[in-house]
Design an enzyme around this catalytic site. Structure first.
Site, PDB file in Angstrom:
ATOM      1  N   HIS A 114      22.626  -1.213  24.072  1.00  0.00           N
ATOM      2  CA  HIS A 114      21.993   0.427  25.220  1.00  0.00           C
ATOM      3  C   HIS A 114      22.450   1.251  24.847  1.00  0.00           C
ATOM      4  CE1 HIS A 114      26.367  -0.852  26.562  1.00  0.00           C
ATOM      5  NE2 HIS A 114      26.739   0.859  27.178  1.00  0.00           N
ATOM      6  N   ASP A 116      24.037   4.561  26.799  1.00  0.00           N
ATOM      7  CA  ASP A 116      24.790   4.515  27.968  1.00  0.00           C
ATOM      8  C   ASP A 116      24.062   5.717  29.040  1.00  0.00           C
ATOM      9  OD1 ASP A 116      27.229   3.199  27.726  1.00  0.00           O
ATOM     10  OD2 ASP A 116      28.497   4.955  27.012  1.00  0.00           O
ATOM     11  N   HIS A 268      25.419   0.982  21.097  1.00  0.00           N
ATOM     12  CA  HIS A 268      26.565   0.010  21.231  1.00  0.00           C
ATOM     13  C   HIS A 268      25.932  -1.281  21.876  1.00  0.00           C
ATOM     14  CE1 HIS A 268      27.096   2.492  24.649  1.00  0.00           C
ATOM     15  NE2 HIS A 268      28.234   1.473  24.829  1.00  0.00           N
ATOM     16  N   ARG A 283      37.350   5.328  28.865  1.00  0.00           N
ATOM     17  CA  ARG A 283      35.324   5.627  28.958  1.00  0.00           C
ATOM     18  C   ARG A 283      34.920   7.311  29.889  1.00  0.00           C
ATOM     19  NH1 ARG A 283      30.049   3.393  29.751  1.00  0.00           N
ATOM     20  NH2 ARG A 283      29.897   4.403  31.088  1.00  0.00           N
TER      21      ARG A 283
END
Length: 297
Positions: A114, A116, A268, A283
């Site tokens: 995907h 983000d 990723h 994150r």
């Protein structure tokens, strides 16, 4: 490549070296807590050039991570508020650790290819993931260049998809995970906060002008303007290209790594680790703009 900044960085210069022929570079001797403007601009250029930038040995606080990420743009607050770092909602906990029998973070974050927040009208520009606790075994992250994925397509497919659009949906992926028993269902409020959006199948990078595929197994539910059968045929071709081994870099985490990646240029996937070995990362996610396809250029 050595980067020269102010007098202090000339005494302790940063270095950037490629990690893969198509994407990813490593930056060493970087002090994010005291980064002058010239050095920041050099890092930003390396980030846009290589799509994935690995900043080694970043023994920094959450506040420093947030401040550095914010220099790239406004930060996103993730819809799953229960997994935000207490006192620092800009940081999403990516973790398989538990407290009092409950997950403290997203234990299965990114276990599918995907980009983000592609399910937002203005998807993420980039994400920064800072290693806190790493497992002894596994825990690698794969990154795939979507520039290279697009470049490798047959010309007939490039022509066919040049003006097509696709639907991206967070609920599409979460419903799959809920059905498999790995995620709790979205609440109605969470579902309402992330309705499906439509983006070009091919996006043009605003900084480099390069074309990249912008569909993913994670969040792309269908291609618009074609039959369901043709949508599935095209997506099968494109999904295979997005994750082909020749366009993929495998990151093996080292203590205190911070990895910054360009969601406009890569996808990723988290490969996972043994459930009895702790893995926790912080994150931050930088807000982007609305993707632009070749037809709009």
């Amino acid at each position: 490549m050595e980067i020269v900044g102010n007098e202090e960085t000339r005494r302790n210069p940063m270095h950037i070296a490629p990690l893969h022929p198509l994407l990813a570079a490593e930056a060493t001797d970087v002090d994010l807590a005291a980064l002058d403007d010239a050095s920041f601009e050099a890092l930003k250029t390396a980030f846009e050039t290589h799509s994935v930038l690995v900043l080694r040995d970043q023994q920094i606080s959450p506040a420093v991570q947030i401040a550095f990420s914010r220099r790239l743009g406004e930060l996103e607050i993730h819809v799953l508020s229960q997994f935000l770092l207490p006192g620092a909602p800009e940081i999403l906990l990516v973790s398989n650790e538990k407290r009092d029998g409950k997950n403290i973070g997203l234990a299965d974050a990114g276990h599918y290819w995907h980009s983000d927040l592609s399910y937002l009208a203005e998807p993420s520009l980039g994400s920064a993931l800072h290693a806190q606790i790493l497992p002894r075994d596994g825990g690698d992250t794969l990154f795939a260049s979507q520039h290279a994925a697009y470049d490798g397509l047959p010309e007939a497919i490039k022509t066919q998809i040049a003006h097509l659009e696709a639907e991206h949906s967070y609920a599409f992926r979460m419903d799959i995970l809920t059905a498999s028993g790995t995620r709790a269902p979205l609440t109605e409020a969470q579902r309402a906060a992330v309705p499906p959006v439509v983006h070009p199948v091919v996006r043009v990078h605003p900084a480099t002008g390069r074309r990249a595929l912008f569909v993913s197994e994670g969040f792309t539910s269908r291609i618009l303007g074609v039959s369901e059968e043709e949508s599935r045929r095209l997506l099968d071709i494109l999904f295979a290209a997005t994750k082909a081994s020749e366009v993929t870099y495998r990151h093996q985490w080292q203590p205190h790594d911070m990895v910054l990646w360009d969601n406009r240029a890569v996808q990723h996937l988290a490969t996972g680790c043994p459930p009895d070995q702790a893995r926790t990362l912080y994150r931050t996610t930088i807000r982007g703009d609305r993707p632009v396809g070749p037809a709009a250029i």
